[in-house]
Design a protein around this motif. Structure first.
Motif, PDB file in Angstrom:
ATOM      1  N   PHE A  44      -6.923  16.261  51.374  1.00  0.00           N
ATOM      2  CA  PHE A  44      -6.199  15.174  52.013  1.00  0.00           C
ATOM      3  C   PHE A  44      -4.831  15.037  51.315  1.00  0.00           C
ATOM      4  N   PRO A  45      -3.708  14.825  52.047  1.00  0.00           N
ATOM      5  CA  PRO A  45      -3.566  14.253  53.388  1.00  0.00           C
ATOM      6  C   PRO A  45      -3.816  15.212  54.544  1.00  0.00           C
ATOM      7  N   PHE A  46      -4.027  16.513  54.276  1.00  0.00           N
ATOM      8  CA  PHE A  46      -4.384  17.442  55.333  1.00  0.00           C
ATOM      9  C   PHE A  46      -5.856  17.248  55.675  1.00  0.00           C
ATOM     10  N   GLY A  47      -6.206  17.599  56.884  1.00  0.00           N
ATOM     11  CA  GLY A  47      -7.582  17.460  57.292  1.00  0.00           C
ATOM     12  C   GLY A  47      -7.864  18.245  58.546  1.00  0.00           C
ATOM     13  N   PRO A  62       2.529  14.777  61.374  1.00  0.00           N
ATOM     14  CA  PRO A  62       1.082  15.005  61.436  1.00  0.00           C
ATOM     15  C   PRO A  62       0.628  16.026  60.381  1.00  0.00           C
ATOM     16  N   PHE A  63      -0.593  15.850  59.899  1.00  0.00           N
ATOM     17  CA  PHE A  63      -1.168  16.737  58.890  1.00  0.00           C
ATOM     18  C   PHE A  63      -2.459  17.380  59.383  1.00  0.00           C
ATOM     19  N   LYS A  64      -2.685  17.369  60.671  1.00  0.00           N
ATOM     20  CA  LYS A  64      -3.928  17.883  61.242  1.00  0.00           C
ATOM     21  C   LYS A  64      -3.960  19.403  61.265  1.00  0.00           C
ATOM     22  N   LEU A  65      -5.076  19.983  60.801  1.00  0.00           N
ATOM     23  CA  LEU A  65      -5.326  21.408  60.893  1.00  0.00           C
ATOM     24  C   LEU A  65      -6.465  21.656  61.880  1.00  0.00           C
ATOM     25  N   ASP A  66      -6.476  22.834  62.457  1.00  0.00           N
ATOM     26  CA  ASP A  66      -7.581  23.271  63.299  1.00  0.00           C
ATOM     27  C   ASP A  66      -8.339  24.366  62.560  1.00  0.00           C
ATOM     28  N   CYS A  67      -9.663  24.258  62.513  1.00  0.00           N
ATOM     29  CA  CYS A  67     -10.498  25.276  61.879  1.00  0.00           C
ATOM     30  C   CYS A  67     -11.100  26.131  62.993  1.00  0.00           C
ATOM     31  N   LEU A  68     -10.604  27.347  63.114  1.00  0.00           N
ATOM     32  CA  LEU A  68     -10.987  28.209  64.227  1.00  0.00           C
ATOM     33  C   LEU A  68     -11.700  29.459  63.720  1.00  0.00           C
ATOM     34  N   SER A  69     -12.554  30.012  64.566  1.00  0.00           N
ATOM     35  CA  SER A  69     -13.259  31.241  64.237  1.00  0.00           C
ATOM     36  C   SER A  69     -12.460  32.437  64.759  1.00  0.00           C
ATOM     37  N   VAL A  70     -12.104  33.341  63.840  1.00  0.00           N
ATOM     38  CA  VAL A  70     -11.378  34.563  64.200  1.00  0.00           C
ATOM     39  C   VAL A  70     -12.226  35.755  63.774  1.00  0.00           C
ATOM     40  N   ALA A  71     -12.724  36.498  64.744  1.00  0.00           N
ATOM     41  CA  ALA A  71     -13.617  37.635  64.481  1.00  0.00           C
ATOM     42  C   ALA A  71     -14.787  37.205  63.598  1.00  0.00           C
ATOM     43  N   GLY A  72     -15.300  36.002  63.854  1.00  0.00           N
ATOM     44  CA  GLY A  72     -16.458  35.513  63.127  1.00  0.00           C
ATOM     45  C   GLY A  72     -16.158  34.875  61.783  1.00  0.00           C
ATOM     46  N   SER A  74     -14.054  31.781  59.777  1.00  0.00           N
ATOM     47  CA  SER A  74     -13.356  30.507  59.959  1.00  0.00           C
ATOM     48  C   SER A  74     -12.028  30.516  59.207  1.00  0.00           C
ATOM     49  N   LYS A  75     -10.950  30.117  59.913  1.00  0.00           N
ATOM     50  CA  LYS A  75      -9.626  30.071  59.306  1.00  0.00           C
ATOM     51  C   LYS A  75      -8.898  28.813  59.775  1.00  0.00           C
ATOM     52  N   PRO A  76      -8.110  28.188  58.878  1.00  0.00           N
ATOM     53  CA  PRO A  76      -7.339  27.010  59.290  1.00  0.00           C
ATOM     54  C   PRO A  76      -6.016  27.406  59.935  1.00  0.00           C
ATOM     55  N   PHE A  77      -5.623  26.639  60.955  1.00  0.00           N
ATOM     56  CA  PHE A  77      -4.361  26.890  61.651  1.00  0.00           C
ATOM     57  C   PHE A  77      -3.591  25.583  61.775  1.00  0.00           C
ATOM     58  N   TYR A  78      -2.266  25.709  61.678  1.00  0.00           N
ATOM     59  CA  TYR A  78      -1.388  24.567  61.903  1.00  0.00           C
ATOM     60  C   TYR A  78      -0.485  24.896  63.087  1.00  0.00           C
ATOM     61  N   LYS A  79      -0.702  24.217  64.194  1.00  0.00           N
ATOM     62  CA  LYS A  79       0.051  24.470  65.428  1.00  0.00           C
ATOM     63  C   LYS A  79       0.054  25.962  65.773  1.00  0.00           C
TER      64      LYS A  79
END
Length: 296
Positions: A44-47, A62-72, A74-79
């Motif tokens: 935090f402040p990222f989440g 904004p400090f929002k990250l997306d946690c996405l699955s890439v080829a199985g 999990s990786k965080p992405f920002y925009k």
């Protein structure tokens, strides 16, 4: 007695570290929120998700990250841009940015490739001018970034007076320039007057990228193949600085959204503008959380 001593020793070794033992504290996040996405800590402040990040209502950024699955995995992405590390103490983050290439297509007889456009306007981030360089690779290449109406780039050539040498990036097959200070966005371009249409057999492609200085060394094999682009999979590591808002510490302290909430936190003015938080001398942890700074 020996069994009792062994049991006590085992418990002591397995006990969690206490504040003040010199070990780094656990990553702090809001209750019920993940502290990691894959192999990357998310303090935090990222989440991950809006409910876990510093809310937009409390800050202009904004400090929002997306946690996405890439080829199985999990990786965080920002925009849409992959984040590989976040540092609270340094106020830095590392991401992977698109490289730009311009290659001769023998079938069509035309130069083809891709351009990169990066825009962090309205976010906490700007691209570090201290940690990154603009790198151009090619034997007949003039490539540049456009920032507002300002162009910055360089010319890279190969001839008898300009012979490429490994680990040397000074105009022969590779050139580099400093990244501008205080920049949130850029677009890349290749000059049509410089291309590889006449030398494609020995040097088919040209490249331009922003890249972290410590992550780059030039090799002459980058000129006669696509190994440079392929090595990084078209994504260069880039270092970014971040702040909470563009307010100074004096301005931020008078607002209800002041982010340095730990009792042992201090406010830090960034030289380029804005503020971040830090734990006071002798303390470590997360200054953006209540009781987040603990004794070393």
């Amino acid at each position: 007695m020996a069994i009792l001593l062994l049991l006590l020793l085992s418990l002591a070794l397995s006990a969690p570290a206490a504040a003040g033992d010199g070990l780094a504290p656990a990553v702090a996040a809001r209750p019920g929120c993940p502290t990691r996405c894959g192999a990357v800590d998310v303090p935090f402040p990222f989440g991950v998700g809006e409910q876990c990040a510093l809310a937009k209502a409390h800050t202009r950024y904004p400090f929002k990250l997306d946690c996405l699955s890439v080829a199985g995995v999990s990786k965080p992405f920002y925009k849409g841009i992959e984040v590989t590390n976040i540092s609270l103490s340094d106020g830095k983050a590392w991401m992977k940015m698109n490289m730009s290439k311009n290659c001769y297509n023998q079938s069509t007889g035309a130069m083809e490739g891709n351009r990169a456009h990066v825009d962090f306007t309205g976010t906490p981030f700007w691209i570090s001018n201290v940690d990154n360089k603009i790198v151009v690779i090619g034997c007949q290449t003039f490539a540049y970034l456009q920032i507002n109406n300002v162009l910055t780039g360089c010319v890279s050539t190969c001839n008898k007076d300009s012979i490429p040498v490994n680990v040397k990036c000074s105009g022969a097959g590779c050139c580099q320039v400093d990244f501008p200070n205080g920049t949130w966005y850029y677009s890349t371009y290749f000059s049509e007057s410089y291309n590889t249409s006449q030398i494609w057999r020995s040097s088919p492609c040209s490249y331009i990228t922003v890249i972290e200085t410590t992550a780059f060394n030039f090799y002459t094999t980058y000129l006669n193949s696509t190994v440079f682009y392929d090595t990084y999979k078209g994504l260069a590591p880039v270092s970014l600085d971040w702040i909470i808002t563009m307010d100074s510490c004096d301005e931020a302290k008078n607002t209800t959204s002041y982010a340095c909430v730990s009792d042992r936190s201090t406010c830090v003015n960034d030289p380029k503008g804005g503020y971040r938080c830090s734990c006071s001398h002798g303390f470590q942890g997360n200054p953006y959380m209540k009781n987040g700074c603990t004794a070393l």
